[in-house]
Design an enzyme around this catalytic site. Structure first.
Site, PDB file in Angstrom:
ATOM      1  CG  ASP A 173      20.905   3.286   2.622  1.00  0.00           C
ATOM      2  OD1 ASP A 173      20.990   2.602   3.663  1.00  0.00           O
ATOM      3  OD2 ASP A 173      21.889   3.647   1.958  1.00  0.00           O
TER       4      ASP A 173
ATOM      5  CG  HIS B  92      23.738   0.651   2.732  1.00  0.00           C
ATOM      6  ND1 HIS B  92      23.885   2.021   2.756  1.00  0.00           N
ATOM      7  CD2 HIS B  92      24.982   0.147   2.958  1.00  0.00           C
ATOM      8  CE1 HIS B  92      25.154   2.329   2.996  1.00  0.00           C
ATOM      9  NE2 HIS B  92      25.837   1.215   3.117  1.00  0.00           N
TER      10      HIS B  92
ATOM     11  CB  SER C  12      28.748   3.061   2.641  1.00  0.00           C
ATOM     12  OG  SER C  12      28.127   3.044   3.889  1.00  0.00           O
TER      13      SER C  12
END
Length: 699
Positions: free
Chosen positions: A639, A673, A553
Site C-alpha cells: 500500500d 490500498h 483508510s
C-alpha cells in the site's frame, strides 16, 4: 468471541526510538516495523497472519458460506452496457471463473442508435478484444489496470499495468489495427493520459519520489520514450497534476491542484507541440475546474462561493468570468459536463446527489427527479460530445446499480440495465421489497444534527435486539452516498442493520460540512461518529453489545480514534488499511502524500498548535490501558497511500498496553490500498471480514 486457545498472539519487540518536535518527545518503540525490506519485519507480519488465521479458524465454514452466497447471487458472466465513442461500442465483459474484466469493443452498425442488448451476458457478435485482464495477470498475484485510453481515431490504445499494488504503473501503447504492442514503454507512470486530436501524440504523467504526480510528458507515437518532452512540471510540493482531453476533443487540459487551490492550462489538441496557456492564475484558496463548451470554457469555482458557482469565459481569449449559475448556500455544485447543446451539472442538496440540465447553454435549467427518499445518482462515461442523451448511474441501498440513458430534450429516461442479483444458496430470489432504508439524525456534542442512513430487513424491530454495523469515513469532502452491495445482503438477511454515519469532514451537506471536520476541527469527525453510534442505541436500532464500527483508510483513522475516546460504544471495530499513525506520517515529508496532505490535516512539522492537536487524537499516540472492543485490522504490504506499518505498529501497541482485549492483524502480502485485485479474491476478503463481524454480534 471464541478463538483457538492454542493460538498465541505474536509479541513485537520494543526498540527505543525517540524524536523531538516543538520541545515534545515522541516515543515510538515499534518504528522498526517500517523497515519493509528487513526479513524480521516480514517474519513478524507472517506471524501475525498465522495468529489471525488460527484465531478465526472456527469461522472457516461461515466464510465459505458467505463467499458462496456472493458468488451465487452474482451473474459471473456478464457485460457492461456498451458506450458509444465514434465508430465503436466499448464495454467490459466478465467470464465465470475468471478474476478480471475483458475490455472489448464492437463496430457500430448501420442505423444502430441504441446500445446492443447485454442481458444474457454473452459476447457480442463481432466483438474485438482490446485487453484481457486475465491474460495480462497470468503469473502475477496482483493485477491492476491504471490508464485505459483509446485515441480519437480509434487506432491506438494507451494502457498501464501494476503487478504489485503500489500504484506505480508501466505505460504501453497498443496498435488496435494490428494488435501489436509498441516498444514505447514508460515505467513509473501515474493514472491519466490524453491524446492529441490526430492520435499522433500522447500526454502522460510521472511521479516524484514522494509519489506526487508532478510532470506532464509529451510522447510522439513510434519514437523512443527517451525522446519524450516535459510539457509541464509542478515544483510546489503541495500540488499534484492531472491531464485529460476535453470531451469536445479540442483541448488538452493540464490541471494543478492542492487541497485548497487550483490552476488550469490548455493546449489545442490540434497543435500538441503548442505551449500550455493558463486559463486563470492560481490564487491561494480559490479552486476551479474547466470544461470546454463551444466558444467558451465553463468554470466551476469557489471564488466568493463556498458551495461553488458556475461561470464561463471566452475559449479564444480567457479573461473575466460571467456567472451562469450563481452561488446558492446549501447546494454544492460538484462537477460540470458539457455537450454540444446541453450542460449537465452534478450537485448535492439536503444530503442527496442530483443532476441539473441547462438546455442549449441557456440559463433555463431543470433538475432530474428520482423516486426514492435515499439514492445515489451520477453521470456515467459519456465520451460523445455531439449527443442528445446522457448515460447515468443510479442506485440505492435497496435498488441494484442501474444504468439509464436520459434524453436531454424529451426528458425520457430509459433503463438500459440493472445489475442482476440472482437467487442465493437457498434459491430465494432478490426482492427489493424485502428490505427498507431509513434516514435518521443524531445530535453531536455541539448541537449539530448529523444524518444517518440505514438499511435493514423489512420489519426489523426497533427494540435494541438487532445487530448493527455502523460505517464511516469523514475526510477529504468524500460523501458516503447510498450504494448497493451484493455481499451486504448476506448480513441483512441475517438480521444485521447497516448504517452509514454522514459525519463532518465528508461532503454530504456541502463545503461547510467538510471544513468543520478538517484541520483544527478534525475531532468533530470522531465525536460525530460516536454521537451516531449512541443515537442508534438510544433510538432502539441496536444495542452496544451488538454494534460493530467499520471504516477504511482515513475512515481507519476514524476507527482508531473512536476506539480510544469511546471504547464502550462498540463490541467490535474493523479498521481496513487504517491511517492510525497519522502524526508520525504527516511529520515525515519524504513519505508519499505527506506534503500535499498538510492542507487537509495541518502541518505539524512547522506549526506547534497543529502538532499538539494531532497528537491529542492520532490513534497510535493515544492508546491507553482501557478495555477496548475487539479489533480487526486489515492492511496490505504494498500500500502506497497508507503504509502497512501503521496498523502493524498500532496492533502491537494495543496488545502491549491493554492485553485483555483481542486484536487481529491481517496483512495482504501482495496487494495495495484496495486489497486483493481479483474479484473472487475480493469476495473472499469481504467474507473474512463479514464472518468476523457476525461472530462478534451473534445475530
Amino acid at each position: 468471541m471464541s478463538t483457538d486457545t492454542a493460538a498465541t498472539p505474536p509479541v513485537a519487540k520494543r526498540v527505543p526510538s525517540e524524536r523531538t518536535h516543538h520541545g515534545d518527545t515522541i516515543v515510538d518503540e515499534y518504528a522498526w516495523l517500517a523497515a519493509k525490506d528487513d526479513p524480521e519485519t516480514i517474519d513478524y507480519l507472517k506471524a501475525e497472519n498465522a495468529y489471525t488465521e488460527a484465531a478465526t479458524a472456527h469461522l472457516a465454514g461461515l466464510r465459505e458460506t458467505l463467499f458462496e452466497e456472493t458468488k451465487r447471487r452474482t451473474q459471473e458472466t456478464d457485460l457492461s452496457v456498451p458506450t458509444r465513442k465514434g465508430a465503436y461500442w466499448y464495454y467490459t465483459r466478465t467470464v465465470e471463473g475468471q478474476q478480471y474484466g475483458i475490455q472489448c469493443r464492437r463496430a457500430v452498425r448501420d442505423g444502430e442508435t441504441a446500445p446492443p442488448s447485454t442481458a444474457d451476458g454473452a459476447p457480442l457478435d463481432g466483438e474485438e478484444v482490446l485487453l484481457d485482464g486475465n491474460a495480462l495477470a497470468e503469473g502475477h498475484d496482483f493485477f491492476a489496470l491504471g490508464t485505459f485510453d483509446v485515441s480519437p481515431d480509434g487506432r491506438w490504445l494507451a494502457y498501464s499495468t501494476d503487478f504489485a499494488g503500489d500504484e506505480r504503473f508501466t505505460l504501453r501503447v497498443k496498435d488496435l489495427s494490428t494488435g501489436e504492442v509498441l516498444p514505447d514503454e514508460v515505467p513509473d507512470a501515474f493514472y491519466g493520459s490524453a491524446w492529441s486530436a490526430d492520435g499522433s501524440t500522447l500526454f502522460y504523467l510521472t511521479v516524484d519520489e514522494a509519489w506526487r504526480p508532478y510532470r506532464v510528458w509529451r510522447h510522439a507515437i513510434g519514437t523512443p520514450p527517451s525522446d519524450d518532452v516535459v510539457v509541464f512540471q509542478e515544483d510546489d510540493e503541495r500540488f499534484w497534476v492531472g491531464v485529460e482531453l476535453t470531451r469536445s476533443e479540442k483541448f488538452i487540459v493540464i490541471e494543478a491542484h492542492s487541497k485548497v487551490t487550483s490552476e488550469a492550462r490548455v493546449i489545442p489538441a490540434s497543435n500538441p507541440t503548442g505551449e500550455p496557456a493558463v486559463i486563470a492564475p492560481r490564487r491561494q484558496g480559490v479552486e476551479y475546474s474547466i470544461e470546454h463548451h463551444g466558444h467558451r470554457f465553463l468554470i466551476l469555482h469557489n471564488d466568493g462561493a463556498e458551495d461553488f458557482a458556475l461561470a464561463y469565459t471566452s475559449a479564444d481569449a480567457p479573461g473575466d468570468w460571467t456567472t451562469l449559475i450563481p452561488h446558492t448556500p446549501g447546494t454544492r455544485l460538484e462537477s460540470v459536463d458539457a455537450f454540444s447543446n446541453h450542460v449537465v451539472v452534478s450537485l448535492r442538496k439536503d444530503g442527496l446527489t442530483g443532476l441539473r440540465v441547462i438546455p442549449d447553454g441557456s440559463t433555463d435549467s431543470f433538475d432530474i427527479a428520482f423516486p426514492e427518499p435515499l439514492y445515489s445518482v451520477g453521470l456515467e462515461s459519456n465520451p460523445e460530445y455531439d449527443t442528445a442523451s446522457v448515460r447515468l448511474h443510479y442506485a440505492s441501498f435497496v435498488t441494484p446499480d442501474s444504468v439509464y440513458d436520459y434524453d436531454l430534450t424529451t426528458r425520457e429516461m430509459v433503463l438500459r440495465k440493472q445489475k442482476p442479483v440472482l437467487a442465493s444458496l437457498g434459491g430465494t430470489a432478490f426482492d427489493s421489497a424485502d428490505y427498507e432504508q431509513h434516514r435518521d439524525w443524531a445530535v453531536a456534542d455541539d448541537g449539530t444534527r448529523v444524518p444517518i442512513s440505514l438499511v435493514c430487513k423489512a420489519g426489523t424491530p426497533k427494540d435494541g435486539s438487532a445487530p448493527c454495523v455502523i460505517y464511516g469515513y469523514g475526510s477529504y469532502e468524500a460523501s458516503m452516498d447510498p450504494w448497493f452491495s451484493i455481499p451486504r445482503l448476506s448480513l441483512l438477511d441475517r438480521g444485521v442493520i447497516f448504517a452509514v454515519a454522514h459525519i463532518r469532514g465528508g461532503g454530504e451537506l456541502g463545503r461547510r460540512w467538510y471544513e468543520d471536520g478538517k484541520m483544527l476541527a478534525k475531532k468533530n469527525t470522531f465525536t460525530d461518529f460516536v454521537a451516531c453510534a449512541r443515537h442508534l442505541v438510544k433510538a432502539g436500532w441496536t444495542s452496544t453489545d451488538r454494534l460493530v464500527a467499520r471504516g477504511g483508510s482515513a475512515g481507519g483513522l476514524l476507527m482508531g480514534a473512536v476506539a480510544n475516546i469511546a471504547p464502550d460504544a462498540f463490541t467490535g471495530v474493523v479498521a481496513q488499511v487504517p491511517f492510525v499513525d497519522a502524526l508520525n506520517s504527516i511529520l515525515d515529508p519524504s513519505l508519499p502524500l505527506t506534503v500535499t496532505e498538510w492542507e487537509e490535516w495541518g502541518n505539524p512539522l512547522h506549526d506547534p498548535e497543529v502538532y499538539a492537536y494531532m497528537k491529542s487524537y492520532t490513534p497510535y499516540e493515544n492508546v491507553a490501558a482501557v478495555e477496548y472492543p475487539a479489533i480487526l485490522a486489515v492492511t496490505s504490504l504494498n500500500d502506497t497511500r497508507v503504509l502497512y506499518h501503521e496498523p502493524a505498529k498500532w496492533v502491537a501497541r494495543l496488545r502491549a498496553t491493554s492485553p485483555a482485549s483481542e486484536y487481529l492483524l491481517k496483512t495482504e502480502m501482495g496487494a495495495g490500498h484496495g486489497g486483493p485485485s481479483g474479484r473472487y479474491d475480493a469476495w473472499k476478503e469481504e467474507a473474512f471480514v463479514a464472518a468476523w463481524i457476525l461472530d462478534r454480534i451473534k445475530p
